[in-house]
Structures are given as structure tokens and as C-alpha cells.
Scaffold this motif. Structure first.
Motif, PDB file in Angstrom:
ATOM      1  N   LYS A 189       0.858  -1.195   0.000  1.00  0.00           N
ATOM      2  CA  LYS A 189       0.000   0.000   0.000  1.00  0.00           C
ATOM      3  C   LYS A 189       0.892   1.242   0.000  1.00  0.00           C
ATOM      4  CE  LYS A 189      -4.120  -0.324   2.359  1.00  0.00           C
ATOM      5  NZ  LYS A 189      -4.810  -0.430   3.665  1.00  0.00           N
ATOM      6  N   ASN A 190       1.938   1.205   0.804  1.00  0.00           N
ATOM      7  CA  ASN A 190       2.856   2.349   0.883  1.00  0.00           C
ATOM      8  C   ASN A 190       3.580   2.594  -0.436  1.00  0.00           C
ATOM      9  OD1 ASN A 190       2.142   2.849   3.488  1.00  0.00           O
ATOM     10  ND2 ASN A 190       3.820   1.635   4.377  1.00  0.00           N
ATOM     11  N   LYS A 191       3.722   1.533  -1.224  1.00  0.00           N
ATOM     12  CA  LYS A 191       4.373   1.696  -2.531  1.00  0.00           C
ATOM     13  C   LYS A 191       3.361   2.138  -3.584  1.00  0.00           C
ATOM     14  CE  LYS A 191       8.099  -1.509  -1.677  1.00  0.00           C
ATOM     15  NZ  LYS A 191       9.361  -1.055  -2.211  1.00  0.00           N
ATOM     16  N   GLY A 192       2.066   2.154  -3.211  1.00  0.00           N
ATOM     17  CA  GLY A 192       1.023   2.712  -4.085  1.00  0.00           C
ATOM     18  C   GLY A 192       0.497   1.784  -5.148  1.00  0.00           C
ATOM     19  N   ASN A 193       0.731   0.461  -5.008  1.00  0.00           N
ATOM     20  CA  ASN A 193       0.173  -0.393  -6.072  1.00  0.00           C
ATOM     21  C   ASN A 193      -0.666  -1.542  -5.542  1.00  0.00           C
ATOM     22  OD1 ASN A 193       2.371  -1.583  -5.082  1.00  0.00           O
ATOM     23  ND2 ASN A 193       3.337  -2.099  -7.018  1.00  0.00           N
ATOM     24  N   LEU A 194      -1.437  -1.275  -4.484  1.00  0.00           N
ATOM     25  CA  LEU A 194      -2.279  -2.328  -3.918  1.00  0.00           C
ATOM     26  C   LEU A 194      -3.749  -2.131  -4.284  1.00  0.00           C
ATOM     27  CD1 LEU A 194      -1.915  -4.730  -1.680  1.00  0.00           C
ATOM     28  CD2 LEU A 194      -3.403  -3.208  -0.399  1.00  0.00           C
ATOM     29  N   ILE A 195      -4.402  -3.227  -4.722  1.00  0.00           N
ATOM     30  CA  ILE A 195      -5.824  -3.197  -5.035  1.00  0.00           C
ATOM     31  C   ILE A 195      -6.519  -4.163  -4.073  1.00  0.00           C
ATOM     32  CG2 ILE A 195      -7.534  -3.804  -6.797  1.00  0.00           C
ATOM     33  CD1 ILE A 195      -5.081  -3.373  -8.782  1.00  0.00           C
ATOM     34  N   GLU A 196      -7.552  -3.692  -3.385  1.00  0.00           N
ATOM     35  CA  GLU A 196      -8.247  -4.563  -2.434  1.00  0.00           C
ATOM     36  C   GLU A 196      -9.558  -5.045  -3.056  1.00  0.00           C
ATOM     37  OE1 GLU A 196      -6.882  -2.301   1.653  1.00  0.00           O
ATOM     38  OE2 GLU A 196      -8.826  -3.304   1.572  1.00  0.00           O
ATOM     39  N   ILE A 197      -9.793  -6.353  -2.996  1.00  0.00           N
ATOM     40  CA  ILE A 197     -11.007  -6.917  -3.578  1.00  0.00           C
ATOM     41  C   ILE A 197     -11.668  -7.875  -2.581  1.00  0.00           C
ATOM     42  CG2 ILE A 197     -11.857  -8.488  -5.409  1.00  0.00           C
ATOM     43  CD1 ILE A 197     -10.042  -7.040  -7.317  1.00  0.00           C
ATOM     44  N   ASP A 198     -12.983  -7.699  -2.398  1.00  0.00           N
ATOM     45  CA  ASP A 198     -13.736  -8.579  -1.499  1.00  0.00           C
ATOM     46  C   ASP A 198     -13.913  -9.930  -2.188  1.00  0.00           C
ATOM     47  OD1 ASP A 198     -15.556  -9.880   0.068  1.00  0.00           O
ATOM     48  OD2 ASP A 198     -17.215  -8.491  -0.308  1.00  0.00           O
ATOM     49  N   SER A 199     -13.354 -10.981  -1.610  1.00  0.00           N
ATOM     50  CA  SER A 199     -13.394 -12.301  -2.256  1.00  0.00           C
ATOM     51  C   SER A 199     -14.369 -13.249  -1.562  1.00  0.00           C
ATOM     52  CB  SER A 199     -11.993 -12.895  -2.295  1.00  0.00           C
ATOM     53  OG  SER A 199     -11.950 -13.998  -3.151  1.00  0.00           O
ATOM     54  N   THR A 200     -15.312 -12.687  -0.785  1.00  0.00           N
ATOM     55  CA  THR A 200     -16.276 -13.579  -0.111  1.00  0.00           C
ATOM     56  C   THR A 200     -17.474 -13.860  -1.010  1.00  0.00           C
ATOM     57  OG1 THR A 200     -17.306 -11.655   0.928  1.00  0.00           O
ATOM     58  CG2 THR A 200     -15.706 -12.856   2.241  1.00  0.00           C
ATOM     59  N   LYS A 201     -17.610 -13.063  -2.069  1.00  0.00           N
ATOM     60  CA  LYS A 201     -18.760 -13.232  -2.962  1.00  0.00           C
ATOM     61  C   LYS A 201     -18.543 -14.444  -3.896  1.00  0.00           C
ATOM     62  CE  LYS A 201     -18.157  -8.920  -3.969  1.00  0.00           C
ATOM     63  NZ  LYS A 201     -18.128  -7.674  -4.687  1.00  0.00           N
ATOM     64  N   ASP A 202     -19.500 -14.683  -4.809  1.00  0.00           N
ATOM     65  CA  ASP A 202     -19.328 -15.798  -5.729  1.00  0.00           C
ATOM     66  C   ASP A 202     -18.192 -15.480  -6.717  1.00  0.00           C
ATOM     67  OD1 ASP A 202     -20.875 -14.969  -8.539  1.00  0.00           O
ATOM     68  OD2 ASP A 202     -21.530 -13.907  -6.754  1.00  0.00           O
ATOM     69  N   ALA A 203     -17.635 -16.531  -7.316  1.00  0.00           N
ATOM     70  CA  ALA A 203     -16.435 -16.369  -8.151  1.00  0.00           C
ATOM     71  C   ALA A 203     -16.665 -15.428  -9.339  1.00  0.00           C
ATOM     72  CB  ALA A 203     -15.962 -17.735  -8.635  1.00  0.00           C
ATOM     73  N   ASP A 204     -17.863 -15.486  -9.953  1.00  0.00           N
ATOM     74  CA  ASP A 204     -18.129 -14.645 -11.129  1.00  0.00           C
ATOM     75  C   ASP A 204     -18.050 -13.160 -10.774  1.00  0.00           C
ATOM     76  OD1 ASP A 204     -18.447 -16.760 -12.744  1.00  0.00           O
ATOM     77  OD2 ASP A 204     -20.638 -16.644 -12.899  1.00  0.00           O
TER      78      ASP A 204
END
Ligand code: AMP
Length: 215
Positions: A189-204
């Protein structure tokens, strides 16, 4: 653009690596798969690895670096790659940056797949994988239910559970993740290239979110 997945166990690193590989032609590098291949070979090294892995413990930074560097030296540099399972410690993140620089490869986007411990456990206990093509299925969540019970749709061979997909090993893997790997979130995050994605949902749904970043 290369992708690096950081995620707790069973958050979907393998699943999304597979989907991205098949749809966009990425090379998939999984340190877990590389180690499991070594275990299957029956070598002395494989026996030592098997013991640690089935308990959910991490392999030494030095050994994993050596194995990964060898693998990265052989990949097709004209294709983007997904790094799945490495780095898992701050020390590995620093080693990885050195390897990338040495081999003139890009880090790319770091994707953090977020999932809670309970959802991860359910996935772990139902997970089945084809030993041949590595396609993943799940008998508890219903993800990719095979047409014939516990047989791979593509290869017609019996699906396998991973040795470390027990509740006991999962707890060790999860705790190790929280202690050793979670600090990498702030590091990237400090390097500025982090993407956060919620992976609890269905795969699609999760895949659609990931795809927005694959430009
Ligand atoms: P995975 O398939 O990513 O869940 O990895 C399975 C197991 O392989 C882990 O629980 C570790 O024992 C080992 N392993 C995989 N990648 C690493 C790594 N980067 N550093 C140390 N151990 C690893």
C-alpha cells in the motif's frame, strides 16, 4: 501487466489465477504448486517439504527463493504472469524485488483478496483439485461441481484433497498468514500499487472486479 496475489488461505488465489490464465493467456506461477510437484517426485527434498506443508508451516525463505528464481528464469517473457503464493513475508518481498530487477521483470499490480476466516475454512474443507490439470472444484460451496462425482470434467481422473486442507492445518496457515503475510498489505500500500477486492462473494462477481484492473 503482471499480477501478484496476496490473500489468506482459500481466498481464491488458485481459482482466479486459473480463470485469468485461461481467458487472458497469462502464465501462472504458484509456489505451492511448485512445492507440491517436488513432494510428488518423491525426492529427499520433497519428503522434508511434505512434513512442513501438511502441518501448514512455511518453507524457508532461502529455499523458496531458489526454487522461484529457477522457475522465473524459464518463463516466456512476452507473456504477463500471475504470481500466486509468493512473497509471504517481508523478507520474501524484498528478495522478490531483487529477483525482478535481476531478471528485468515488472512487479505489476498487487491484488489483495479479502476473506474472513470462517468462509476460508468452509472452502478448505470442500476443496478438490485435479492432480493433472489443477482445475479446482468445491463440494461444500458448490463451486464448479463436477459432472461425475469427484472426477475431473476435463481429464477424467479422480479429484484430490490437499493434505493441508484439514481444519488443524488451516488454523496454522491462517495464523501464519496473519502474522507473516498480512504486513505485506501495508508494505505494498505504501508503494502505491495495492488493489483490495472482497473475495467472499461468488467467483463470477469477484472475477468481474478483478478484470477491471487487467488493462
Ligand atoms: P499454497 O498452495 O499457496 O496454499 O501453499 C501451500 C504451502 O506451500 C504453504 O502452506 C507453505 O507450506 C508452502 N509455501 C508456498 N509458498 C510459500 C512461500 N512463498 N514461502 C514459504 N512457504 C510457502
Amino acid at each position: 501487466m503482471n499480477i501478484l496475489f496476496i490473500a489468506p488461505p482459500a481466498a481464491g488465489k488458485g481459482t482466479f489465477s486459473d480463470l485469468i490464465k485461461n481467458k487472458y493467456g497469462y502464465t501462472h506461477i504458484s509456489t505451492g504448486d511448485l512445492l507440491r510437484e517436488e513432494v510428488k517426485s518423491g525426492s529427499e527434498l520433497g519428503k522434508t517439504l511434505s512434513d512442513k506443508m501438511s502441518k501448514g508451516e512455511l518453507i524457508s525463505d532461502e529455499l523458496i527463493k531458489e526454487i522461484l528464481e529457477k522457475k522465473l528464469e524459464t518463463i516466456n517473457k512476452n507473456k504477463p504472469f500471475i504470481m500466486d503464493g509468493y512473497p509471504r513475508t517481508i523478507e520474501q518481498a524484498k528478495a522478490y524485488e531483487e529477483i525482478l530487477e535481476k531478471l528485468n521483470l515488472d512487479l505489476g499490480k498487487v491484488i489483495y483478496l479479502k476473506i474472513d476466516k470462517e468462509t476460508g475454512l468452509k472452502r478448505v474443507l470442500g476443496r478438490l483439485t485435479c492432480p493433472k490439470c489443477k482445475k479446482g472444484y468445491n463440494k461444500l460451496t458448490g463451486y464448479n461441481m463436477p459432472k461425475v462425482e469427484w472426477v475431473c470434467d476435463e481429464c477424467n481422473v479422480e479429484l484430490e484433497s490437499r493434505k493441508d486442507d484439514t481444519e488443524e492445518a488451516y488454523n496454522v496457515r491462517y495464523d501464519t498468514y496473519m502474522r507473516e503475510t498480512q504486513p505485506l498489505i501495508d508494505y505494498f500500500k505504501n508503494k502505491g500499487n495495492l488493489i483490495e477486492i472482497d473475495s467472499t462473494k461468488d467467483a463470477d462477481s469477484t472475477m468481474k472486479e478483478i478484470e477491471q484492473w487487467l488493462v
